[in-house]
Design a protein around this motif. Structure first.
Motif, PDB file in Angstrom:
ATOM      1  N   PHE A 154     -10.928 -64.914 -30.460  1.00 16.13           N
ATOM      2  CA  PHE A 154     -10.934 -65.581 -31.885  1.00 16.13           C
ATOM      3  C   PHE A 154     -10.930 -63.853 -32.308  1.00 16.13           C
ATOM      4  CE2 PHE A 154     -11.518 -67.600 -35.788  1.00 16.13           C
ATOM      5  CZ  PHE A 154     -11.859 -69.109 -35.924  1.00 16.13           C
ATOM      6  N   ASP A 155     -11.585 -63.024 -32.070  1.00 19.86           N
ATOM      7  CA  ASP A 155     -12.132 -61.669 -32.307  1.00 19.86           C
ATOM      8  C   ASP A 155     -10.529 -61.039 -32.722  1.00 19.86           C
ATOM      9  OD1 ASP A 155     -14.428 -61.848 -31.639  1.00 19.86           O
ATOM     10  OD2 ASP A 155     -14.698 -60.253 -29.494  1.00 19.86           O
ATOM     11  N   ASP A 156      -9.883 -61.527 -31.904  1.00 22.42           N
ATOM     12  CA  ASP A 156      -7.547 -60.625 -31.997  1.00 22.42           C
ATOM     13  C   ASP A 156      -7.674 -61.277 -33.209  1.00 22.42           C
ATOM     14  OD1 ASP A 156      -6.144 -59.492 -31.507  1.00 22.42           O
ATOM     15  OD2 ASP A 156      -4.983 -61.861 -31.113  1.00 22.42           O
ATOM     16  N   LEU A 157      -8.233 -62.888 -33.941  1.00 23.54           N
ATOM     17  CA  LEU A 157      -6.930 -63.314 -34.756  1.00 23.54           C
ATOM     18  C   LEU A 157      -7.930 -63.020 -35.778  1.00 23.54           C
ATOM     19  CD1 LEU A 157      -5.627 -66.476 -34.754  1.00 23.54           C
ATOM     20  CD2 LEU A 157      -7.636 -67.761 -34.920  1.00 23.54           C
ATOM     21  N   LEU A 158      -9.454 -62.624 -35.782  1.00 27.50           N
ATOM     22  CA  LEU A 158     -10.029 -62.080 -36.882  1.00 27.50           C
ATOM     23  C   LEU A 158      -9.366 -60.473 -37.279  1.00 27.50           C
ATOM     24  CD1 LEU A 158     -13.605 -63.900 -36.629  1.00 27.50           C
ATOM     25  CD2 LEU A 158     -12.202 -63.952 -38.681  1.00 27.50           C
ATOM     26  N   ARG A 159      -9.427 -60.106 -36.322  1.00 28.63           N
ATOM     27  CA  ARG A 159      -9.000 -58.628 -36.702  1.00 28.63           C
ATOM     28  C   ARG A 159      -7.403 -58.423 -37.257  1.00 28.63           C
ATOM     29  NH1 ARG A 159     -12.056 -57.075 -31.705  1.00 28.63           N
ATOM     30  NH2 ARG A 159      -9.590 -58.028 -30.803  1.00 28.63           N
ATOM     31  N   ARG A 160      -6.214 -59.310 -36.569  1.00 29.41           N
ATOM     32  CA  ARG A 160      -4.952 -59.498 -36.884  1.00 29.41           C
ATOM     33  C   ARG A 160      -5.065 -59.452 -38.443  1.00 29.41           C
ATOM     34  NH1 ARG A 160      -2.331 -63.159 -34.766  1.00 29.41           N
ATOM     35  NH2 ARG A 160      -3.684 -63.842 -33.151  1.00 29.41           N
TER      36      ARG A 160
ATOM     37  N   TYR B  62      -5.471 -63.482 -19.087  1.00 33.53           N
ATOM     38  CA  TYR B  62      -7.046 -63.741 -18.477  1.00 33.53           C
ATOM     39  C   TYR B  62      -8.118 -64.652 -19.296  1.00 33.53           C
ATOM     40  CZ  TYR B  62      -9.419 -61.206 -21.812  1.00 33.53           C
ATOM     41  OH  TYR B  62      -9.791 -60.772 -23.954  1.00 33.53           O
ATOM     42  N   LEU B  63      -7.586 -65.325 -20.225  1.00 36.13           N
ATOM     43  CA  LEU B  63      -7.997 -66.345 -20.772  1.00 36.13           C
ATOM     44  C   LEU B  63      -7.868 -67.542 -20.073  1.00 36.13           C
ATOM     45  CD1 LEU B  63      -8.892 -64.819 -24.576  1.00 36.13           C
ATOM     46  CD2 LEU B  63     -10.472 -64.349 -23.136  1.00 36.13           C
ATOM     47  N   GLN B  64      -7.029 -67.514 -20.052  1.00 38.64           N
ATOM     48  CA  GLN B  64      -6.289 -68.901 -19.435  1.00 38.64           C
ATOM     49  C   GLN B  64      -7.309 -69.233 -18.434  1.00 38.64           C
ATOM     50  OE1 GLN B  64      -2.018 -70.060 -20.151  1.00 38.64           O
ATOM     51  NE2 GLN B  64      -2.409 -69.080 -21.272  1.00 38.64           N
ATOM     52  N   VAL B  65      -7.352 -68.037 -17.511  1.00 35.56           N
ATOM     53  CA  VAL B  65      -7.617 -67.856 -16.103  1.00 35.56           C
ATOM     54  C   VAL B  65      -9.660 -68.815 -16.322  1.00 35.56           C
ATOM     55  CG1 VAL B  65      -8.575 -66.733 -13.764  1.00 35.56           C
ATOM     56  CG2 VAL B  65      -6.060 -66.343 -15.101  1.00 35.56           C
ATOM     57  N   VAL B  66      -9.986 -67.836 -17.155  1.00 38.09           N
ATOM     58  CA  VAL B  66     -11.087 -68.226 -17.728  1.00 38.09           C
ATOM     59  C   VAL B  66     -11.499 -70.063 -17.676  1.00 38.09           C
ATOM     60  CG1 VAL B  66     -13.190 -67.503 -18.968  1.00 38.09           C
ATOM     61  CG2 VAL B  66     -11.737 -65.690 -18.112  1.00 38.09           C
ATOM     62  N   ALA B  67     -10.217 -70.204 -18.593  1.00 43.17           N
ATOM     63  CA  ALA B  67     -10.360 -71.573 -19.448  1.00 43.17           C
ATOM     64  C   ALA B  67     -10.791 -72.505 -17.588  1.00 43.17           C
ATOM     65  CB  ALA B  67      -9.321 -71.637 -20.007  1.00 43.17           C
TER      66      ALA B  67
ATOM     67  N   PRO C 104     -10.960 -73.089 -29.662  1.00 42.16           N
ATOM     68  CA  PRO C 104      -9.779 -73.962 -28.282  1.00 42.16           C
ATOM     69  C   PRO C 104     -10.518 -73.225 -27.718  1.00 42.16           C
ATOM     70  CG  PRO C 104      -9.491 -73.292 -30.789  1.00 42.16           C
ATOM     71  CD  PRO C 104     -10.892 -73.282 -31.071  1.00 42.16           C
ATOM     72  N   GLU C 105      -9.409 -73.600 -26.652  1.00 44.54           N
ATOM     73  CA  GLU C 105      -9.530 -73.167 -24.700  1.00 44.54           C
ATOM     74  C   GLU C 105      -8.088 -71.615 -25.080  1.00 44.54           C
ATOM     75  OE1 GLU C 105      -6.914 -74.770 -20.846  1.00 44.54           O
ATOM     76  OE2 GLU C 105      -8.342 -76.117 -21.966  1.00 44.54           O
ATOM     77  N   GLY C 106      -9.276 -70.813 -24.521  1.00 45.32           N
ATOM     78  CA  GLY C 106      -8.230 -69.824 -24.142  1.00 45.32           C
ATOM     79  C   GLY C 106      -8.007 -68.279 -25.694  1.00 45.32           C
ATOM     80  N   LEU C 107      -8.624 -68.789 -26.651  1.00 48.60           N
ATOM     81  CA  LEU C 107      -8.577 -69.071 -27.870  1.00 48.60           C
ATOM     82  C   LEU C 107      -9.177 -67.381 -27.923  1.00 48.60           C
ATOM     83  CD1 LEU C 107      -7.847 -68.386 -30.782  1.00 48.60           C
ATOM     84  CD2 LEU C 107      -9.600 -69.380 -31.312  1.00 48.60           C
TER      85      LEU C 107
END
Length: 471
Positions: free
Chosen positions: A120-126, A32-37, A115-118
């Motif tokens: 970041f919330d999920d990256l920080l949580r993990r 879904y983020l790739q679609v938005v990007a 970055p496109e499609g990243l």
């Protein structure tokens, strides 16, 4: 009497697939983020214009080969970013950007682009989850010795390997940002009232730190390859300077990269005259085919600083300082502890985790791709008026003769654009007639495109003449 049924229209052919729809790629974030990007990119490129109607959600799902939930999430996120607006039964349309452009757009702050499609919330949580699984939380909330733990230094050595090859962790100091490392080196390497030599155009943080610490900064003549070796020798004789500051790769502000031979020549002067070089190198990993750092040519005379703030995220507040093998690292650590007792344990632990598990390298690759896309966008928006480099997060823009740097900066501010005038980087009279444009501070690429278009329009027209009103 039963109502007579009306024959249905024959089924139409499958709708043509709009050119802006993405081809999903692994490693580029949630679909879904790739679609938005892709939508943002299409708005930036002109493939979608304000007022264009998007296909219905079910049709979009069929065209993309995804379920309806993915499309619904994509449109909700696009609406949150003010890319689209829903008009009830009429459908979903590309939104006009008037509200967003009414806010100041910051093209003055040098930060890496998201970055496109990243997600970041999920990256920080993990990332934080991994840190807390592997670290005693009590250690993250107490004082720690400055300079970094063994895992922090091992992460630094791993991160620096592409630039410097194998680095002994004992030579590394983990610092709370490059500015702290720079200030510590100024204190440790120069006496009160001493002089640091650097190029006429240089990072303002050096001048600020030197001024606050009671040191002077003297300019050394440079050409289109960077600091001139003969001028470095002359300046050291004239000022008695024993320390030189250089930012040789994608230099801030002019984005020039010093070629390998010039680096060798500067290193040779340092060795012959016993000069210490502070090599501030935040953009090396964002600069394809960059020559080896000065520290490669003269490891005994170069103090090398590489920060994560300019290539990953300022929020990590982590920079790696490599001292020469025979240097008095204790003096550097003492200077650092005089104003920064330690790096923030939580952010440093996250940086260490990301370097060791490969997240940092993957994030760097995505940021490189985003930098390349934004520089290409800048070339398209500014045309022949700009001279953007091939890599990095900023560009140095020479102005037409009818604009001065200060006038253009003020006019841009009146247009809700913030850029940086050349005198911020230049000491003394007659700064170059140029501005620095930073490309990473605007989150959405579509909004960056609109800002660059506005800047290009401003550059193309003559300044307004201010006339006094006589009564």
């Amino acid at each position: 009497m039963p109502r007579k049924s009306t024959p249905r229209e024959p089924a139409t052919e499958t709708a043509a697939r709009p050119a802006w729809l993405p081809d999903f790629r692994p490693g580029k974030g949630a679909r879904y983020l790739q679609v938005v990007a892709a939508m943002e990119q299409a708005v930036a490129d002109g493939g979608l214009s304000p007022g264009d109607r998007l296909p219905p959600q079910r049709q979009l799902a069929e065209l993309l080969g995804v379920d309806l939930t993915t499309v619904t999430r994509a449109l909700a996120e696009a609406k949150r970013r003010h890319l689209v607006e829903a008009r009830g039964a009429l459908g979903t349309f590309v939104a006009a950007p008037t509200v967003e452009l009414a806010q100041m757009v910051d093209l003055s702050m040098n930060v890496p682009p998201p970055p496109e499609g990243l997600d970041f919330d999920d990256l920080l949580r993990r990332g934080m989850s991994q840190v807390l699984m592997r670290t005693d939380a009590n250690l993250l909330m107490t004082y720690q010795l400055g300079g970094g733990s063994s895992p922090d230094k091992a992460a630094g050595a791993l991160w620096l390997a592409p630039m410097l090859g194998e680095v002994a962790p004992a030579r590394l100091v983990a610092c709370p940002g490059a500015q702290a490392a720079l200030a510590a080196l100024i204190l440790a390497l120069t006496p009160p009232g001493g002089t640091i030599v650097t190029e006429p155009l240089c990072y303002p943080g050096l001048r600020l730190a030197a001024e606050q610490l009671g040191r002077a900064v003297a300019s050394v003549a440079a050409d289109d390859q960077g600091m001139r070796p003969d001028a470095l020798e002359a300046a050291c004789r004239e000022h008695g300077a024993r320390v030189a500051y250089l930012n040789p790769t994608s230099q801030n502000p002019n984005a020039r990269t010093m070629p390998a031979q010039r680096r060798r020549d500067i290193a040779r002067v340092a060795e012959q005259r016993g000069i210490a070089i502070i090599e501030d190198d935040p953009y090396w990993l964002l600069t394809p085919h960059a020559p080896p750092p000065l520290a490669h040519y003269s490891p005994a005379h170069v103090y090398y600083i590489a920060t994560l703030s300019k290539c990953l995220s300022p929020g990590l507040r982590t920079a790696y300082l490599v001292t020469p093998p025979a240097a008095d690292q204790g003096a550097v650590l003492a200077a650092l502890r005089s104003f920064a007792l330690m790096s923030t344990p939580l952010s440093t632990a996250l940086a260490t985790q990301w370097v060791h598990d490969g997240t940092a390298l993957a994030l760097l690759g995505n940021i490189r791709a985003e930098c390349a896309a934004r520089l290409a966008l800048a070339r398209g928006m500014l045309g022949s008026l700009g001279h953007p480099p091939s890599a990095g997060i900023h560009m140095w823009h020479l102005l037409p003769s009818y604009w001065t740097s200060r006038e253009l900066t003020q006019a841009a501010h009146a247009e809700d654009l913030r850029v940086t005038a050349s005198d911020a980087f230049h000491a003394g009279p007659n700064p170059p007639n140029a501005i620095r444009i930073s490309l990473g501070g605007v989150k959405e690429r579509a909004r960056l495109a609109l800002a660059l278009k506005k800047l290009a329009d401003l550059l193309a027209r003559m300044p307004r003449q201010h006339r006094e009103i006589v009564v």
